[in-house]
Design a protein around this motif. Structure first.
Motif, PDB file in Angstrom:
ATOM      1  N   TYR A  43       0.830  -1.201   0.000  1.00 48.14           N
ATOM      2  CA  TYR A  43       0.000   0.000   0.000  1.00 48.14           C
ATOM      3  C   TYR A  43       0.867   1.255   0.000  1.00 48.14           C
ATOM      4  O   TYR A  43       0.585   2.216  -0.719  1.00 48.14           O
ATOM      5  CB  TYR A  43      -0.921  -0.011   1.218  1.00 48.14           C
ATOM      6  CG  TYR A  43      -2.024   1.013   1.136  1.00 48.14           C
ATOM      7  CD1 TYR A  43      -3.237   0.700   0.530  1.00 48.14           C
ATOM      8  CD2 TYR A  43      -1.853   2.295   1.644  1.00 48.14           C
ATOM      9  CE1 TYR A  43      -4.256   1.632   0.434  1.00 48.14           C
ATOM     10  CE2 TYR A  43      -2.864   3.239   1.552  1.00 48.14           C
ATOM     11  CZ  TYR A  43      -4.060   2.903   0.954  1.00 48.14           C
ATOM     12  OH  TYR A  43      -5.062   3.837   0.856  1.00 48.14           O
ATOM     13  N   VAL A  47       0.444   2.212  -3.778  1.00 44.40           N
ATOM     14  CA  VAL A  47      -0.754   3.047  -3.779  1.00 44.40           C
ATOM     15  C   VAL A  47      -0.427   4.510  -3.478  1.00 44.40           C
ATOM     16  O   VAL A  47      -1.041   5.414  -4.048  1.00 44.40           O
ATOM     17  CB  VAL A  47      -1.789   2.507  -2.772  1.00 44.40           C
ATOM     18  CG1 VAL A  47      -3.016   3.406  -2.708  1.00 44.40           C
ATOM     19  CG2 VAL A  47      -2.199   1.085  -3.154  1.00 44.40           C
ATOM     20  N   THR A  94      -9.533   3.965  -7.612  1.00 45.85           N
ATOM     21  CA  THR A  94      -9.839   3.944  -6.183  1.00 45.85           C
ATOM     22  C   THR A  94     -11.343   3.907  -5.944  1.00 45.85           C
ATOM     23  O   THR A  94     -11.828   3.198  -5.055  1.00 45.85           O
ATOM     24  CB  THR A  94      -9.238   5.187  -5.501  1.00 45.85           C
ATOM     25  OG1 THR A  94      -7.845   5.245  -5.787  1.00 45.85           O
ATOM     26  CG2 THR A  94      -9.449   5.136  -3.999  1.00 45.85           C
ATOM     27  N   ALA A  97     -12.737   0.319  -6.905  1.00 42.97           N
ATOM     28  CA  ALA A  97     -12.266  -0.656  -5.930  1.00 42.97           C
ATOM     29  C   ALA A  97     -12.932  -0.427  -4.573  1.00 42.97           C
ATOM     30  O   ALA A  97     -13.318  -1.381  -3.882  1.00 42.97           O
ATOM     31  CB  ALA A  97     -10.746  -0.566  -5.793  1.00 42.97           C
ATOM     32  N   TYR A 159      -6.311  -3.806  -4.730  1.00 44.79           N
ATOM     33  CA  TYR A 159      -6.976  -2.957  -3.731  1.00 44.79           C
ATOM     34  C   TYR A 159      -8.057  -3.741  -2.992  1.00 44.79           C
ATOM     35  O   TYR A 159      -8.137  -3.698  -1.749  1.00 44.79           O
ATOM     36  CB  TYR A 159      -7.583  -1.738  -4.426  1.00 44.79           C
ATOM     37  CG  TYR A 159      -8.156  -0.688  -3.496  1.00 44.79           C
ATOM     38  CD1 TYR A 159      -9.369  -0.901  -2.840  1.00 44.79           C
ATOM     39  CD2 TYR A 159      -7.507   0.519  -3.285  1.00 44.79           C
ATOM     40  CE1 TYR A 159      -9.911   0.057  -1.993  1.00 44.79           C
ATOM     41  CE2 TYR A 159      -8.039   1.483  -2.433  1.00 44.79           C
ATOM     42  CZ  TYR A 159      -9.229   1.245  -1.799  1.00 44.79           C
ATOM     43  OH  TYR A 159      -9.752   2.194  -0.957  1.00 44.79           O
ATOM     44  N   TYR A 162      -6.509  -6.336  -0.847  1.00 44.57           N
ATOM     45  CA  TYR A 162      -5.912  -5.705   0.335  1.00 44.57           C
ATOM     46  C   TYR A 162      -6.982  -5.441   1.399  1.00 44.57           C
ATOM     47  O   TYR A 162      -6.778  -5.699   2.593  1.00 44.57           O
ATOM     48  CB  TYR A 162      -5.222  -4.411  -0.073  1.00 44.57           C
ATOM     49  CG  TYR A 162      -4.335  -3.820   0.990  1.00 44.57           C
ATOM     50  CD1 TYR A 162      -2.971  -4.090   1.013  1.00 44.57           C
ATOM     51  CD2 TYR A 162      -4.841  -2.974   1.975  1.00 44.57           C
ATOM     52  CE1 TYR A 162      -2.142  -3.554   1.984  1.00 44.57           C
ATOM     53  CE2 TYR A 162      -4.030  -2.425   2.945  1.00 44.57           C
ATOM     54  CZ  TYR A 162      -2.683  -2.713   2.946  1.00 44.57           C
ATOM     55  OH  TYR A 162      -1.872  -2.177   3.916  1.00 44.57           O
ATOM     56  N   THR A 163      -8.126  -4.910   0.965  1.00 49.56           N
ATOM     57  CA  THR A 163      -9.207  -4.636   1.908  1.00 49.56           C
ATOM     58  C   THR A 163      -9.718  -5.926   2.544  1.00 49.56           C
ATOM     59  O   THR A 163      -9.934  -5.998   3.757  1.00 49.56           O
ATOM     60  CB  THR A 163     -10.363  -3.909   1.210  1.00 49.56           C
ATOM     61  OG1 THR A 163      -9.877  -2.681   0.652  1.00 49.56           O
ATOM     62  CG2 THR A 163     -11.488  -3.596   2.186  1.00 49.56           C
ATOM     63  N   THR A 445     -14.445   3.742   3.532  1.00 51.76           N
ATOM     64  CA  THR A 445     -14.385   3.831   2.071  1.00 51.76           C
ATOM     65  C   THR A 445     -15.601   4.496   1.444  1.00 51.76           C
ATOM     66  O   THR A 445     -15.498   5.066   0.359  1.00 51.76           O
ATOM     67  CB  THR A 445     -14.242   2.428   1.451  1.00 51.76           C
ATOM     68  OG1 THR A 445     -15.358   1.614   1.847  1.00 51.76           O
ATOM     69  CG2 THR A 445     -12.956   1.754   1.903  1.00 51.76           C
TER      70      THR A 445
END
Length: 493
Positions: A43, A47, A94, A97, A159, A162-163, A445
């Protein structure tokens, strides 16, 4: 005040451990924390600091300029439009995602509270991150390698993975150690993640960037890396993939898994989905926890905007070059390592709620001071900017003061992340932390557009970029006010 135990009708059908033993340096506590040493560099490098800016500026923006669509404009205007298109592309990645993660993470979290072993599920998510990250090596300007939609797809996959990995990993926090030690375990994880990123940043600077810039400490970049082909930026993808695979092994060997062996994942997802909808309908039963999630929605969005726009401020007002930005990333990541430890220490001293409030307040004050700095003066014109030394980086007083303020932002932002998830564990009913970490993911988010929207509207209204940036502190104020109204349960005392 919320009840200490969830409704029997919506508890998992089998007994699961809700607490662990030991502290941050115990086998299970350290294993939980070292996971972030393995995962978080993706990240930070991809990112935030290296790949995303490269993709926006040199692939998207570069391709737009090369296409000739901006012919007829002045060079500076054409460059500005190309950069805007690049930034919009990153925002689109972003956005999509985030939408996928926000709509699905709560259901995943609820299933994790009811299903089988979590480690195999987590391995799948990490595999998706690693494969997508490794594929970024083939992201090249000028139509070489992967197409732009393919690169965007890789970034979206990574992404979302990762979440999902964050929700799964957080669902294991409650069994990583004793309840009173979770703050330090959580803080150690964030600290290790930033320390790992710092070491990789230093390696990139020593092996590639400095040799190309000044011929030191090597005469030329190692391993034949060609900076003109942006190989130093593309290489961070494979580096993070290998790093993730190698350093996640201690986690899988030693972390405590609260899942029930042999439990049906089909039933877990079905029952979990029902529980999520029931939880949303019965939010008043978890009033304090829901107030915290709403507070986080505001202050986390403000923090994300502050961090992102802080980098923009550096680029526009202080005009730091690539080497200075790399040094900035190293310094901020090193300070963030201390922030993870500081957050755990502060929580143990004053309690998680007070610690979180102090961390948010520190970000607000520091962010406002940052807005007072330009290349001409500091503190809204009270102090003239002067050259302090004749060096490669950070030669003026404005540079050095701003760099010092970055340390406070890095420490308190990281500490607030640690304190936020510790507070979630304290407020969530035992046995349902995974479900609420899913809702926690949504809170981080679903409103990511608020900060940029405020900045845009206030800037247009005032005609001043600094007033526009000041507007994000409205979100901090709302989040802090709601946070202060949250009553902590007795079990968190």
């Amino acid at each position: 005040m919320e009840t200490a135990n969830p409704d029997p009708n919506i508890r998992p059908a089998f007994a699961r451990p809700h607490t662990g033993e030991g502290g941050a340096l115990s086998r299970t506590g350290f294993a939980w924390a070292v996971f972030e040493w393995a995962r978080n560099p993706y990240y930070i490098l991809v990112v935030i600091y290296i790949f995303a800016p490269y993709f926006a500026r040199d692939i998207i923006g570069g391709d737009v300029l090369a296409s000739g669509t901006l012919e007829g404009l002045e060079p500076e205007e054409a460059l500005a439009q190309a950069n805007a298109i690049g930034q919009a592309t990153i925002a689109s990645v972003t956005k999509w995602a985030g939408v996928i993660a926000a709509l699905t993470a709560p259901f995943l979290g609820a299933a994790l509270d009811r299903g089988g072993r979590l480690k195999p599920i987590l391995a799948v998510f990490l595999g998706a991150i690693a494969l997508a990250s490794a594929g970024l090596w083939f992201a090249m300007p000028g139509g070489e390698g992967l197409s732009t939609p393919a690169i965007m797809t890789l970034l979206v996959v990574a992404y979302v993975g990762y979440t999902y990995s964050e929700v799964t990993h957080n669902a294991m926090l409650s069994v990583a150690g004793e309840p009173r030690r979770l703050a330090m375990i959580s803080g150690l994880g964030l600290g290790l993640g930033n320390l790992a990123a710092t070491l990789i940043f230093i390696a990139i600077a020593l092996f590639f960037v400095l040799p190309a810039a000044v011929g030191w400490p090597f005469a030329s970049p190692l391993f034949g890396v060609d900076l003109e082909r942006f190989e130093h930026a593309r290489l961070v993808g494979p580096i993070c993939a290998v790093w993730l695979g190698a350093f996640s092994i201690p986690f899988f060997l030693n972390a405590k898994d609260p899942g029930q062996p042999g439990a049906s994942w089909t039933n877990a997802f079905r029952d979990g989905a029902r529980s999520v909808f029931r939880t949303l309908r019965e939010a008043t039963r978890f009033r304090e926890l829901m107030k915290f999630l709403i507070a986080r929605m505001f202050y986390a969005d403000a923090m994300a905007a502050l961090l992102a726009l802080g980098a923009v401020y550096v680029a526009l007002f202080l005009q730091w070059n690539f080497l200075e930005m790399l040094c900035y990333a190293i310094f901020a990541s090193a300070c963030a390592f201390g922030g993870g430890i500081f957050g755990g220490w502060l929580e143990e001293r004053v309690g998680v709620k007070t610690a979180l409030a102090l961390e948010i307040l520190a970000m607000v004050v520091t962010g406002l001071v940052q807005l007072s700095i330009t290349r001409e003066s500091l503190f809204f014109g009270l102090v003239d900017n002067v050259e302090v030394w004749d060096g490669l980086v950070f030669s003026t007083l404005s540079d050095l003061v701003y760099l010092g303020l970055i340390s406070i932002i890095a420490i308190t932002a990281t500490a607030s992340i640690s304190s936020s998830r510790t507070m979630l564990v304290a407020l969530a009913p035992p046995g349902r932390s995974g479900e609420f970490f899913g809702l926690y993911a949504i809170a981080g988010t679903i409103t990511v557009w608020m900060g940029p929207l405020l900045v845009e509207q206030f800037t247009l209204w005032s005609g001043d970029q600094r007033i526009g940036m000041t507007s994000i502190h409205l979100l901090f104020a709302i989040g802090l006010a709601i946070l202060l109204s949250v009553r902590m349960p007795d079990r968190s005392a």
